[in-house]
Write a protein that holds these residues in place. Structure first.
Motif, short mmCIF file in Angstrom:
data_model
loop_
_atom_site.label_atom_id
_atom_site.label_comp_id
_atom_site.label_asym_id
_atom_site.label_seq_id
_atom_site.Cartn_x
_atom_site.Cartn_y
_atom_site.Cartn_z
N TYR A 6 2.13 -13.23 -5.58
CA TYR A 6 0.92 -12.65 -5.75
C TYR A 6 0.30 -12.86 -4.44
CZ TYR A 6 1.78 -12.77 -10.60
OH TYR A 6 2.30 -12.28 -11.69
N SER A 7 -0.47 -11.52 -3.82
CA SER A 7 -0.84 -11.85 -2.60
C SER A 7 -2.17 -12.55 -2.62
CB SER A 7 -1.33 -10.41 -2.14
OG SER A 7 -2.05 -9.86 -2.84
N PHE A 8 -2.79 -12.90 -3.85
CA PHE A 8 -4.24 -13.82 -3.95
C PHE A 8 -3.90 -15.10 -3.70
CE2 PHE A 8 -7.53 -10.56 -5.28
CZ PHE A 8 -7.25 -9.61 -4.00
N LEU A 9 -2.52 -15.47 -4.05
CA LEU A 9 -2.18 -17.24 -4.12
C LEU A 9 -1.34 -17.13 -2.71
CD1 LEU A 9 -0.69 -17.31 -7.62
CD2 LEU A 9 -2.92 -17.98 -6.95
N LYS A 35 -7.70 -2.12 3.34
CA LYS A 35 -7.21 -1.07 4.41
C LYS A 35 -6.35 0.12 3.75
CE LYS A 35 -2.60 -3.82 4.50
NZ LYS A 35 -1.60 -2.98 4.22
N THR A 36 -6.42 0.10 2.48
CA THR A 36 -5.95 1.31 1.99
C THR A 36 -6.64 2.67 2.15
OG1 THR A 36 -5.29 0.13 0.32
CG2 THR A 36 -5.16 2.20 -0.32
N ILE A 37 -6.20 3.81 2.13
CA ILE A 37 -6.40 5.11 2.78
C ILE A 37 -8.09 5.44 2.80
CG2 ILE A 37 -6.00 6.38 0.61
CD1 ILE A 37 -5.69 7.48 4.31
N ASP A 74 -9.97 3.05 5.31
CA ASP A 74 -9.31 3.35 6.39
C ASP A 74 -9.94 4.56 7.00
OD1 ASP A 74 -7.15 2.69 8.48
OD2 ASP A 74 -6.83 4.68 7.80
N THR A 132 -6.30 -6.34 2.61
CA THR A 132 -5.82 -6.25 1.22
C THR A 132 -5.59 -4.90 0.92
OG1 THR A 132 -6.35 -7.14 -1.02
CG2 THR A 132 -8.06 -6.38 -0.01
N ASN A 133 -5.00 -4.36 -0.09
CA ASN A 133 -4.52 -3.27 -0.44
C ASN A 133 -5.81 -2.92 -1.66
OD1 ASN A 133 -2.46 -2.40 0.87
ND2 ASN A 133 -1.01 -3.52 -0.49
N CYS A 134 -5.79 -1.62 -1.82
CA CYS A 134 -6.93 -0.99 -2.55
C CYS A 134 -7.94 -2.01 -3.52
CB CYS A 134 -6.70 0.15 -3.32
SG CYS A 134 -7.88 1.05 -4.07
N LEU A 135 -9.09 -2.08 -3.25
CA LEU A 135 -10.09 -2.82 -4.04
C LEU A 135 -10.57 -2.29 -5.13
CD1 LEU A 135 -11.82 -5.05 -1.27
CD2 LEU A 135 -10.24 -5.72 -2.82
N GLY A 136 -10.60 -0.92 -5.08
CA GLY A 136 -11.14 -0.14 -6.33
C GLY A 136 -12.60 0.26 -5.91
N LEU A 175 -13.77 -8.18 0.14
CA LEU A 175 -14.06 -9.41 -0.74
C LEU A 175 -14.36 -10.63 0.42
CD1 LEU A 175 -11.13 -9.41 -3.61
CD2 LEU A 175 -13.56 -8.61 -3.82
N THR A 184 -8.50 4.85 -7.36
CA THR A 184 -8.84 4.79 -8.91
C THR A 184 -9.86 3.66 -8.92
OG1 THR A 184 -6.58 5.52 -9.31
CG2 THR A 184 -8.09 4.96 -11.20
N TYR A 207 -11.21 -7.79 -9.63
CA TYR A 207 -12.49 -7.49 -10.66
C TYR A 207 -12.78 -8.83 -11.07
CZ TYR A 207 -11.42 -2.44 -10.02
OH TYR A 207 -11.05 -1.44 -9.78
N SER A 214 -3.72 -11.54 -9.97
CA SER A 214 -3.74 -12.17 -8.64
C SER A 214 -3.48 -11.19 -7.46
CB SER A 214 -3.17 -13.52 -8.63
OG SER A 214 -4.21 -14.63 -8.73
N ASN A 256 0.04 5.48 5.70
CA ASN A 256 -0.99 4.49 4.85
C ASN A 256 -0.32 4.22 3.30
OD1 ASN A 256 -3.33 3.47 2.99
ND2 ASN A 256 -4.21 3.47 5.01
#
Lengths: 155, 393
Positions: A62-65, A79-81, A84, A117-121, A130, B81, B119, B152, B314
Motif C-alpha cells: 500500500y502506498s499509504f503505508l 500528480k495524475t493528469i 498535472d 500520489t496518484n489521483c485523489l479524486g 493531502l 472520477t 477519503y 490505504s 501520465n
C-alpha cells in the motif's frame, strides 16, 4: 514489553487478532509513528500468528503505508493528469522551496515529508494535495504558503 | 444555460420519500420480487463493468451460506472520477438504504463500506450516518450492521476480488474468477460487492418503480448516471445526466470551445478525438463508460493546448505504479509501454515501433488477470491511433 509491543498490543486489543484486522492495525501503527517499522511488523506478526514476511508484504503493498520513517505531516501532492494539467509542478516547486526538500524527502526536524500520489479524486478542484488525512484543493503558491505556515505552527 | 442536455436529480436530489421510507417499503415485499424488479429495470453496475445488478443479487440470494455480506465499493480511484465521494457526502442515506435492501434480499447480516484511504476525512461523517441507519434497521427489525473499512492507497483494490483480499488481510491482488464473490466472497462467503452509485440506483428502482426507471436512458442503458467532469472545462463538477447523450452534445455543454479530445471512463477508458464526437454516444452499448474497472462517468476534457503524448505518459505512469505486480502481462507490460513511447518520442525507436506496442496491449488485453491490465489497451490504442503524430514528433 517494549514501547512498540505495547502499541501493537493496544491495537490488537482494539481490532482483534484475526487476519482481517491486519490492515486496520497497520494503519493504526502508521497514524502513531508515521511509518511501519520492522519492529512493529515483527510484533504484529507474532500477535496475529503470521510470518513477518507476510506482514511486510502487506505493508509494502500500500502506498499509504510507508516502511521508511516519514515526517509528522505527510504531504501527498496529486500528480495524475488533471492536477498535472493545472500546474501541479508550480505547487511542487513552491513546496520544495518552502520546505527546502525534494519530493521523496523528509525535513531534518522530521516535521514534513513531501511525496507524490496518484489521483485523489478532486480533479474538478485541482491541483489538490493531502496533508495526512486533510484535503486541500484549488491550490496556488499563495495558499500553499498559508497552509504550510499553519502546519509549522502546530506541535 | 440552455437545456440541451437533460439534467436529472435522481441520484443527488432530495425526494418526498426519504431513503429509509423507501427501504421500509422494500422490506415489506418478497425478496424475489425485488430481484425481478431489479432485473427488469436493466440496472447495470455503475462502477464501470456494467454487470446486471439484479443478477448479482439473485446469485448471492441463491448461494448457500450460513453467513453473507454486502460490501459497498467506495474505493473510487479511477483518474477523473469523484462522484462516489460526492454521493457519500451528500446522500449517504441513499447508499445505506440500498445496502439495507440488498442485505434483506440476500440475507446478509453484515455490511462494509470499503472507503479509499484518500477519503479518510469522511469517516466521522459516515459513522454518524451509520449509527442513524442502525436505529432505522432496528425499528424495521432488520438485523444488519454496517462498518467502514479503510483502504490505504491502492487503485487495484477497487477491483472487487482485490478489495476482498485487502479486507481479509492479504495483499490487494485480484483473485481468479470464477468463483465469483456472489458464491465465494469475503471470507469465502457469498458476498455482493456493489459500487456506491449502484446501491443508490437500486434504491431508486425501489422508489420510482421499474417503468419510470426504464424511461430514463436508452436501449440497454437505463437510468441516469453521475458524470465527473474535469480538465479543460469552464464547468468542472458532478452532473446527473441521462444515458444516451452524444459526445457532441456533451462537449457543446462542457467544452471550452477548443476541445480536442475527451477521455471517457478514466485512464482505463477510451480517448475520443474531435472527429468522432458526433458518432459517439455515452452508454453501455458503445461500451464507453469504462471497461471493467471500477469507474464510471469519468469525463476528462482536453483542449488543443494539451499534448496527448503527455496525457498517455501520465496514464502509463499511473498504471505502472498501480499494477499489483501479480501477473506478468500487466507488471511488465505497463513498464514496457511507458519505456516504449518514450523511446519513440526521443527518436531512439522508429515510429513503426508503435505497432509493436499496440500488439503488446492486445496481448495484455487477453492475458492480464484483471481489468487493470486488460484495460490499459483502451487508452493506449485510442490515443496512439488517433494522435499518432503527437507520439512521434
Amino acid at each position: 514489553m517494549t514501547k512498540t509491543d505495547l502499541m501493537v498490543k493496544e491495537l490488537v486489543d482494539k481490532y482483534g487478532n484475526k487476519r482481517e484486522s491486519l490492515l486496520p492495525i497497520l494503519q493504526g501503527v502508521y497514524d502513531l509513528e508515521h511509518f511501519v517499522s520492522d519492529e512493529a511488523m515483527v510484533s504484529i506478526a507474532r500477535n496475529l500468528d503470521l510470518s513477518s514476511a507476510d506482514v511486510y508484504g502487506k505493508s509494502t503493498f500500500y502506498s499509504f503505508l510507508d516502511t521508511i520513517p516519514r515526517g509528522k505531516f505527510v504531504i501527498r501532492v496529486c500528480k495524475t493528469i488533471v492536477c498535472d494539467m493545472h500546474d501541479k509542478n508550480q505547487i511542487v516547486d513552491t513546496l520544495e522551496n518552502i520546505l527546502k526538500i525534494k519530493v521523496g524527502e523528509t525535513t531534518l526536524n522530521r516535521k514534513f515529508s513531501l511525496l507524490y500520489t496518484n489521483c485523489l479524486g478532486w480533479c474538478h478542484k485541482g491541483p489538490a494535495m493531502l496533508v495526512n488525512d486533510d484535503v486541500y484543493t484549488d491550490l496556488t503558491p499563495e495558499s500553499i504558503r498559508e497552509i504550510i505556515t499553519d502546519y509549522k505552527n502546530r506541535e | 444555460m440552455q437545456e440541451r442536455l437533460k439534467r436529472l436529480d435522481v441520484i443527488l436530489g432530495i425526494h418526498p420519500e426519504s431513503p429509509y421510507q423507501v427501504m421500509e417499503k422494500a422490506l415489506k415485499r418478497a425478496p424475489k420480487d425485488i430481484i425481478s424488479d431489479l432485473i427488469d429495470s436493466g440496472l447495470k453496475g455503475r462502477g464501470g463493468a456494467g454487470f446486471l445488478t439484479g443478477l448479482k443479487w439473485k446469485f448471492a440470494a441463491a448461494a448457500e451460506g450460513d453467513e453473507k455480506f454486502v460490501v459497498c465499493n467506495a474505493d473510487e480511484g479511477e483518474p477523473g472520477t469523484f462522484k462516489d465521494r460526492e454521493i457519500l457526502t451528500i446522500v449517504p442515506k441513499k447508499v445505506l438504504a440500498g445496502m439495507g435492501i440488498c442485505a434483506y434480499v440476500i440475507g446478509a447480516k453484515k455490511g462494509y463500506i470499503y472507503l479509499r484511504g484518500e477519503y479518510k476525512y469522511l469517516v466521522p461523517h459516515l459513522e454518524r450516518e451509520i449509527a442513524e441507519f442502525h436505529k432505522n434497521c432496528f425499528k424495521l427489525e432488520l438485523d444488519f450492521n454496517v462498518e467502514v473499512f479503510l483502504g490505504s492507497g491502492a487503485y487495484v483494490c477497487g477491483e472487487e476480488t482485490a478489495l476482498l483480499n485487502s479486507m481479509e488481510g492479504f495483499r490487494g491482488e485480484p483473485r481468479n474468477k470464477p468463483p465469483f464473490p456472489t458464491n465465494n466472497g469475503y471470507l469465502g462467503k457469498p458476498t455482493v460487492v456493489n459500487n456506491v452509485e449502484t446501491l443508490v440506483s437500486a434504491q431508486v428502482v425501489s422508489r420510482i418503480g421499474v417503468e419510470e426507471f426504464k424511461k430514463l436512458g436508452i436501449q440497454d442503458s437505463h437510468g441516469s448516471k453521475l458524470f465527473s467532469v474535469s480538465g479543460d472545462t469552464p464547468r468542472p463538477g458532478i452532473y446527473d445526466l441521462e444515458f444516451g447523450l452524444s459526445l457532441e452534445e456533451f462537449v457543446r455543454e462542457f467544452g471550452d470551445g477548443d476541445t480536442k479530445a475527451v477521455q471517457v471512463g478514466g485512464a482505463s477508458g477510451f480517448c475520443v478525438p474531435r472527429k468522432k464526437f458526433q458518432s459517439t454516444t455515452i452508454g453501455f452499448p458503445g461500451g464507453l463508460t469504462g471497461d471493467s474497472l471500477p469507474t464510471g462517468g469519468s469525463m476528462m476534457i482536453f483542449n488543443s493546448s494539451r499534448s496527448m503524448y503527455n496525457v498517455l505518459r501520465n496514464y502509463l505512469d499511473f498504471f505502472e505504479e498501480e499494477s499489483c505486480g501479480q501477473c506478468t502481462p500487466c507488471r511488465i507490460g505497463c513498464q514496457q509501454l511507458k519505456v516504449g513511447i518514450e523511446a519513440v518520442k526521443r527518436g531512439d525507436k522508429d515510429p513503426e515501433y508503435l505497432q509493436q506496442l499496440l500488439k503488446l496491449t492486445d496481448t495484455m488485453k487477453i492475458t492480464a488477470k484483471c481489468g487493470l491490465g486488460q484495460s490499459v489497451a483502451n487508452s493506449f490504442s485510442s490515443i496512439v491511433d488517433n494522435f499518432r503524430e503527437e507520439m512521434i514528433y
